[in-house]
Each structure stands twice: as C-alpha cells, then as structure tokens.
Design an enzyme around this catalytic site. Structure first.
Site, PDB file in Angstrom:
ATOM      1  N   SER A  74       0.793  -1.227   0.000  1.00 36.22           N
ATOM      2  CA  SER A  74       0.000   0.000   0.000  1.00 36.22           C
ATOM      3  C   SER A  74       0.821   1.270   0.000  1.00 36.22           C
ATOM      4  O   SER A  74       0.309   2.340  -0.346  1.00 36.22           O
ATOM      5  CB  SER A  74      -0.952   0.010   1.207  1.00 36.22           C
ATOM      6  N   ARG A  75       2.098   1.199   0.384  1.00 34.67           N
ATOM      7  CA  ARG A  75       2.912   2.420   0.420  1.00 34.67           C
ATOM      8  C   ARG A  75       4.383   2.066   0.208  1.00 34.67           C
ATOM      9  O   ARG A  75       4.761   0.901   0.231  1.00 34.67           O
ATOM     10  CB  ARG A  75       2.735   3.153   1.756  1.00 34.67           C
ATOM     11  N   ASP A  86      -1.832 -10.175   8.526  1.00 34.22           N
ATOM     12  CA  ASP A  86      -0.581 -10.054   9.270  1.00 34.22           C
ATOM     13  C   ASP A  86       0.320 -11.173   8.781  1.00 34.22           C
ATOM     14  O   ASP A  86       0.064 -12.359   9.050  1.00 34.22           O
ATOM     15  CB  ASP A  86      -0.863 -10.175  10.770  1.00 34.22           C
ATOM     16  N   ASN A 125       7.038  -7.957   0.205  1.00 34.33           N
ATOM     17  CA  ASN A 125       7.625  -6.674   0.575  1.00 34.33           C
ATOM     18  C   ASN A 125       7.512  -6.379   2.063  1.00 34.33           C
ATOM     19  O   ASN A 125       8.097  -5.412   2.544  1.00 34.33           O
ATOM     20  CB  ASN A 125       6.945  -5.555  -0.227  1.00 34.33           C
ATOM     21  N   SER A 141      17.616  -6.789   1.411  1.00 34.73           N
ATOM     22  CA  SER A 141      18.291  -5.523   1.744  1.00 34.73           C
ATOM     23  C   SER A 141      19.788  -5.698   1.537  1.00 34.73           C
ATOM     24  O   SER A 141      20.324  -6.803   1.719  1.00 34.73           O
ATOM     25  CB  SER A 141      18.016  -5.154   3.206  1.00 34.73           C
ATOM     26  N   TYR A 150      18.096  -7.034  11.898  1.00 31.90           N
ATOM     27  CA  TYR A 150      17.458  -6.840  10.598  1.00 31.90           C
ATOM     28  C   TYR A 150      18.301  -7.484   9.502  1.00 31.90           C
ATOM     29  O   TYR A 150      17.774  -8.193   8.629  1.00 31.90           O
ATOM     30  CB  TYR A 150      17.302  -5.343  10.338  1.00 31.90           C
ATOM     31  N   ALA A 180      20.338  -9.951   9.780  1.00 33.32           N
ATOM     32  CA  ALA A 180      20.240 -11.405   9.903  1.00 33.32           C
ATOM     33  C   ALA A 180      18.934 -11.923   9.299  1.00 33.32           C
ATOM     34  O   ALA A 180      18.919 -12.949   8.617  1.00 33.32           O
ATOM     35  CB  ALA A 180      20.346 -11.816  11.373  1.00 33.32           C
TER      36      ALA A 180
END
Length: 258
Positions: A12-13, A60, A87, A140, A154, A156
């Site tokens: 959504s964003r 979720d 995402n 990432s 993060y 990991a």
C-alpha cells in the site's frame, strides 16, 4: 503482464505501493495485502482507475493462518496467482549489544518467517496451477554487510531471505517458478525515515542532514526512489525475467559492489 494475477504483500505504500501500481500499469490484476486495510483500499482504487481488477486483503504476514487466508482470497477472487512480491518488513534502529529477544523475534517473525511461509503457500498454489510463476522477495543490502544498516537483527533476518531465495529457486525450477530477491539500498520510504529519525535523536543532527551526508557516499549521488525497485520487479515478472532465477539483485546506486 496482461491477464496476470499479482499479489503484493505490504503493497500500500513505499516500495510496495509503487510496485503494486507498476504491476497494474503493466497489465496485471493486483491484490494488495497488509495490516492497513484503508491504505490498501486507496492503492487498489488507483489500479481500478487503470481498468485493472484489484483486491484488498487485511493480513498479518507473521500469522500463518493469515497467510493461508491471503492466498485463498486471491485464488477465490481471481482464479489463481502468477506473481507474488514479498515486501513486508520491519526494523528498529539498534546496535549488536543493545538488541533484546523481543526485537529479534519481531524481525524474524515478519521478515523471515512470514516470507518463508507465504512463499511456501504461494509455491504450492502455483504448482497446482501448472503454469509456472514468479516470486520476488524484498531483501536488503544489509544482508550483504552494508555497514549503515539499521540493525544486525534486521541484517540477519534479510540474510535468511537471501538463503531462502537460493534454495527455493533450485527446488521450484522444475515447476517453472522463478524466485529472486531484490536488495535495496537507501530508498525514500516511511520505514527508512523512521530509522533516520531515531538516528537523529541519537546524534543531534536532523534527519535531512543525515540523509544529505549519506547521499555523498552513494556513487550515483541520490537516495533511491521506490519506483527504482518497482521497475525491476516488473521486469522480473515479465518475459524479460524468464531466464533469471536464484539472484539477489542490488538496487542501491552503487553503495556496495557485489
């Protein structure tokens, strides 16, 4: 992508919002899943304005029952799924010595566990359909050792996404399901802003000052735009991505070279 059915998890964003719109512009019907149903509804309205079918799914990604409901909703509404973009992601600013168990569990729950089981469920559906598919995971450059990442936890969790991408690509190749990951660098999103707002509080510099300093370290001289990521996702989803699988593709303006 005319006639293709896409699901964008957290669509959504930010990167997800740009991706869901770009897929619709390329011809796909797009389901947008996430925890914010109102934001997802606004994004779906943009797709419907293009003449595409859209679907809002409140889910979720850390809950397996929600994942099952999410895949089932797409199949019920559209008859199947051809493209899935993972995402969803969370992070919190923190150093190695400061991270507690709750922070670790949060990032693993969404970034690693959620991606794994959503990919698994999507792959099962694609195999049953017998027409192949494309799965794209958002990782990432933190997973590849970028020193400016928000958190070792993060990094990991995104390293787990990379490993999953490699293994899934091998095991799903016989079914003509291509699996790739994109490793963004610094991209202008609400999530990135939240990280730098925390750094601002810690350093006494403004968020914009910190970002300006970082821009100087990027060879191409700018922070990334979500559309930079979305354009690659569209490419991987279409005919030009048919011979690409098992890759972790950096889109970072040259921040790391690997």
């Amino acid at each position: 992508l005319d006639g293709k059915i896409a699901l964008v998890v957290s669509g959504s964003r930010g990167i997800g919002g740009s991706t869901s719109l770009a897929l619709a512009e390329a011809g796909a019907n797009v389901a947008v899943a996430g925890r914010d149903a109102d934001a997802a509804s606004r994004k779906v309205a943009e797709k419907e304005a293009l003449g595409r079918k859209g679907l809002v799914i409140e889910a979720d990604i850390g809950e397996i029952s929600d994942i099952d409901q999410m895949i089932g909703s797409v199949v019920s509404a559209f008859g199947g799924v051809d493209i899935v973009v993972h995402n969803a992601g969370v992070t919190l600013q923190g150093g190695l010595l400061d991270i507690d168990e709750d922070t670790w569990e949060l990032m693993q729950r969404v970034n690693a566990k959620g991606t794994f089981f959503s990919l698994q469920r999507a792959a099962r559906q694609m195999i049953d359909q017998g027409r192949g598919g494309r799965i794209i995971n958002i990782s990432s450059i933190g997973s590849k050792g970028f020193r400016g990442t928000s958190s070792p936890a993060y990094a990991a969790s995104k390293g787990a996404v990379n490993a999953l991408t490699y293994m899934a690509a091998v095991q799903l190749a016989p079914y003509y399901i291509n699996v790739n990951a994109i490793c963004p660098g610094l991209v202008e999103t609400d999530l990135m802003r939240s990280v730098f707002d925390k750094r601002s509080a810690d350093t006494g510099k403004t968020t914009d000052e910190l970002l300006t300093e970082l821009e100087k370290s990027i060879p191409l001289g700018r922070i990334g735009d979500p559309r930079d990521i979305a354009s690659m996702i569209v490419s991987l989803s279409g005919p030009s991505g048919s011979y690409i699988t098992g890759q972790t593709i950096n889109i970072d303006g040259g921040l790391i070279m690997s």
